[in-house]
Design an enzyme around this catalytic site. Structure first.
Site, PDB file in Angstrom:
ATOM      1  N   CYS A  12    -101.339 -55.879   3.230  1.00 56.65           N
ATOM      2  CA  CYS A  12    -101.931 -57.054   3.832  1.00 56.65           C
ATOM      3  C   CYS A  12    -103.223 -56.618   4.515  1.00 56.65           C
ATOM      4  CB  CYS A  12    -101.016 -57.648   4.903  1.00 56.65           C
ATOM      5  SG  CYS A  12     -99.489 -58.337   4.250  1.00 56.65           S
ATOM      6  N   GLY A  39    -104.471 -58.284  -0.268  1.00 56.30           N
ATOM      7  CA  GLY A  39    -103.409 -59.263  -0.461  1.00 56.30           C
ATOM      8  C   GLY A  39    -103.972 -60.554  -1.001  1.00 56.30           C
ATOM      9  N   ASN A 113     -99.900 -56.193   9.259  1.00 52.08           N
ATOM     10  CA  ASN A 113    -100.107 -55.356   8.078  1.00 52.08           C
ATOM     11  C   ASN A 113     -99.126 -54.194   8.179  1.00 52.08           C
ATOM     12  OD1 ASN A 113    -102.749 -53.072   6.998  1.00 52.08           O
ATOM     13  ND2 ASN A 113    -101.001 -53.847   5.877  1.00 52.08           N
ATOM     14  N   GLY A 114     -98.315 -54.019   7.129  1.00 51.52           N
ATOM     15  CA  GLY A 114     -97.324 -52.940   7.144  1.00 51.52           C
ATOM     16  C   GLY A 114     -95.950 -53.508   6.869  1.00 51.52           C
ATOM     17  N   CYS A 248    -101.356 -43.588   5.677  1.00 55.00           N
ATOM     18  CA  CYS A 248    -101.004 -43.704   4.253  1.00 55.00           C
ATOM     19  C   CYS A 248    -102.067 -43.026   3.389  1.00 55.00           C
ATOM     20  CB  CYS A 248    -100.894 -45.184   3.888  1.00 55.00           C
ATOM     21  SG  CYS A 248    -100.767 -45.481   2.113  1.00 55.00           S
ATOM     22  N   TYR A 254    -106.239 -45.505  -3.535  1.00 51.27           N
ATOM     23  CA  TYR A 254    -106.335 -46.767  -4.246  1.00 51.27           C
ATOM     24  C   TYR A 254    -106.543 -47.984  -3.349  1.00 51.27           C
ATOM     25  CZ  TYR A 254    -104.391 -50.951  -6.445  1.00 51.27           C
ATOM     26  OH  TYR A 254    -104.188 -52.221  -6.871  1.00 51.27           O
ATOM     27  N   SER A 295    -111.177 -48.896  -9.232  1.00 53.39           N
ATOM     28  CA  SER A 295    -110.914 -47.943  -8.162  1.00 53.39           C
ATOM     29  C   SER A 295    -111.000 -46.486  -8.624  1.00 53.39           C
ATOM     30  CB  SER A 295    -109.546 -48.223  -7.527  1.00 53.39           C
ATOM     31  OG  SER A 295    -108.577 -48.386  -8.526  1.00 53.39           O
ATOM     32  N   ASP A 358    -106.552 -43.621 -11.020  1.00 55.41           N
ATOM     33  CA  ASP A 358    -106.251 -43.179  -9.652  1.00 55.41           C
ATOM     34  C   ASP A 358    -104.775 -42.868  -9.457  1.00 55.41           C
ATOM     35  OD1 ASP A 358    -105.069 -45.833  -8.981  1.00 55.41           O
ATOM     36  OD2 ASP A 358    -107.140 -46.484  -9.148  1.00 55.41           O
ATOM     37  N   CYS A 394     -92.063 -46.876  -1.666  1.00 59.16           N
ATOM     38  CA  CYS A 394     -92.727 -47.039  -0.374  1.00 59.16           C
ATOM     39  C   CYS A 394     -92.014 -48.143   0.391  1.00 59.16           C
ATOM     40  CB  CYS A 394     -94.196 -47.418  -0.559  1.00 59.16           C
ATOM     41  SG  CYS A 394     -95.012 -47.767   1.028  1.00 59.16           S
ATOM     42  N   CYS A 445     -99.122 -39.699   5.402  1.00 61.28           N
ATOM     43  CA  CYS A 445     -97.861 -39.998   4.736  1.00 61.28           C
ATOM     44  C   CYS A 445     -98.020 -39.680   3.256  1.00 61.28           C
ATOM     45  CB  CYS A 445     -97.503 -41.475   4.910  1.00 61.28           C
ATOM     46  SG  CYS A 445     -95.986 -41.933   4.021  1.00 61.28           S
ATOM     47  N   CYS A 448     -94.223 -41.375  -0.996  1.00 58.76           N
ATOM     48  CA  CYS A 448     -94.020 -41.870  -2.375  1.00 58.76           C
ATOM     49  C   CYS A 448     -94.208 -40.755  -3.395  1.00 58.76           C
ATOM     50  CB  CYS A 448     -94.967 -43.034  -2.660  1.00 58.76           C
ATOM     51  SG  CYS A 448     -96.684 -42.694  -2.254  1.00 58.76           S
TER      52      CYS A 448
END
Ligand code: SF4
Length: 463
Positions: A12, A39, A113-114, A248, A254, A295, A358, A394, A445, A448
């Protein structure tokens, strides 16, 4: 990422502005427009004229929801805005943000966001009819706190509730007179503070959203920090000590716009360094290096510069493909990739190609894209990926919670190569990827790619 409808959707984007000199809804529209890539399902704006808050939100893109007429109907000099892709809660109007609540005399609005990982625990025993997402749970907890120990003080409610949340969150919050930003103690998702020439203050997920409203970056909101912006300026409260830093890393791969900066690092330059590292790590004898747009462009440029192989365009992306195209028939679905990409036959035919991507998540559209290049006459396709294999779900804001759909969790690199129809496939090693982002070790982080979750996921075994 060529994955299109089968790749992860971004989490988001959040934006907030408090500027007595400028119409807040219009500035928020511009900020959200700059954050549209984060988003595309719904968007909303909450605005205050100092006495009351009004909210307008809807399904769709920022530019299709808001026109001059709707923005004019949102008068005021303070606003928050949100662009959403559903990570918790269904894609539906009722889950569009900002969310808003009354608690006694206090009315507040919130954008998130998150993704929280303890929503079930937080919502246990609640039967509120209007809880559809983790953000609704936070709003309900704030309302409870306002009616209880916080005694009508929104800042006291925030500092009581935020330490109970686990997972990723960057919030913009407002009541009638104050703009508030908050970031989780790990700093998973970015949140910036900016200043307008007029003296106003801005909060935004990414720096290009500050640029577009003429604000300069002041700083990032620290992990575990709340900032409160009122008539006297910016006040900072550390509501929790910073914990293991976990920005992240996929923001660099990306998610984030290439023209932005995160943690002081230029995103475009980081992607170029990833491409250079990939060329050193996995060289190949080829005629042309090409990106899968958009990207992967900086990474492909980096690969070409490091390898000395000519850079060229092999695919053109339709720039008007906005929202995910949902084709009604199988034949149209098979052709969907051609709606997004088309090959430039003259650049591809008979060539040995290095195709830079990517990341590979679900790979369905990427497979079709490889076929497109073969049909255009590519002699060889050597796929090079700017990130390590995406093997784990994720839970911090990207919609990849179904691990069985992640191709690298079920297939070896050789199997993926064969599945995609490439002649060779190489992923950038994780340590190379992280060094390309930043020479400073740690701070990101990588769950993933490693299964090392900075915040444990309730009920999940990572073995
Ligand atoms: Fe980013 Fe991956 Fe961590 Fe999710 S798991 S926050 S996508 S690095």
């Amino acid at each position: 990422m060529a994955d299109g409808s089968d790749g992860p959707k971004e989490a988001c984007g959040v934006f907030g502005v408090r500027d007595p000199q400028q119409p807040a809804a219009h500035l928020t529209y511009l900020g959200l427009f700059a954050l549209q890539h984060r988003g595309q399902e719904s968007a909303g704006i909450a605005v205050s004229d100092g006495t009351k808050i009004m909210i307008d939100k809807d399904m769709g893109l920022v530019s299709t929801i808001f026109d001059e007429h709707r923005l004019q109907a949102l008068p005021g000099t303070m606003a928050i805005g949100h662009t959403r892709y559903a990570t918790t809660g269904a894609s539906a109007w009722c889950n569009a943000q900002p969310v808003a609540r009354h608690a006694g005399d206090v009315f507040f609005a919130l954008g998130h966001n998150g993704n929280l990982v303890n929503t079930t625990e937080l919502a246990a025993g609640r039967h509120d009819a209007d809880i559809g997402s983790d953000s609704d749970v936070v709003a309900a907890l704030l309302a409870d706190a306002l009616a209880g120990d916080a005694d009508g003080d929104l800042i006291a409610a925030l500092t009581a509730v935020l330490p109970r949340l686990r997972g990723a969150y960057s919030f913009v919050v407002m009541d009638e007179t104050r703009l508030i930003g908050a970031r989780d103690p790990h700093g998973f998702r970015p949140l910036f503070l900016g200043r307008c020439e007029t003296g106003g203050w801005v909060l935004a997920s990414e720096t290009p959203a500050l640029d577009v409203v003429g604000a300069r970056v002041v700083r990032e909101i620290d992990p575990g920090e709340v900032v409160v912006i009122d008539d006297d300026g910016v006040h900072s409260i550390q509501f929790a000590p910073p914990q293991r830093r976990a920005l992240c890393s996929f923001e660099f791969v990306y998610i984030a716009r290439p023209d932005g900066r995160l943690a002081g690092i230029g995103v475009h330059a980081a992607r170029r360094r990833m491409g250079r590292a990939l060329a050193r790590q996995s060289p190949v004898d080829a005629d042309m290096v090409m990106p899968i747009p958009d990207s992967s462009i900086p990474g492909a440029q980096g690969y070409a510069a490091e390898s000395g192989i000519e850079y060229g365009d092999g695919l053109i992306k339709n720039r008007y493909i906005g929202r995910t195209f949902i084709a009604p028939t199988q034949q149209l679905r098979d052709n969907a990739v051609r709606i997004k990409f088309n090959a430039i036959d003259d650049n591809v035919a008979g060539k040995k190609l290095v195709v830079v991507e990517d990341s590979i998540v679900r790979a369905t559209t990427l497979r079709a894209t490889m076929r497109l290049l073969r049909d255009a006459g590519a002699a060889e396709i050597h796929l090079r990926v700017l990130s390590a294999p995406y093997r784990w779900s994720c839970f911090y804001g990207l919609d990849t919670s179904d691990r069985s759909k992640l191709i690298a969790s079920t297939m070896s690199v050789e199997q993926i190569c064969e599945h995609l129809g490439a002649d060779s496939l190489a992923y950038l090693e994780l340590d190379q990827m992280l060094t390309a982002i930043s020479p400073e070790p740690g701070g990101f982080c990588t769950a993933c790619m490693t299964g090392d979750y900075p915040v444990p996921i309730p009920g999940m075994s990572t073995t």
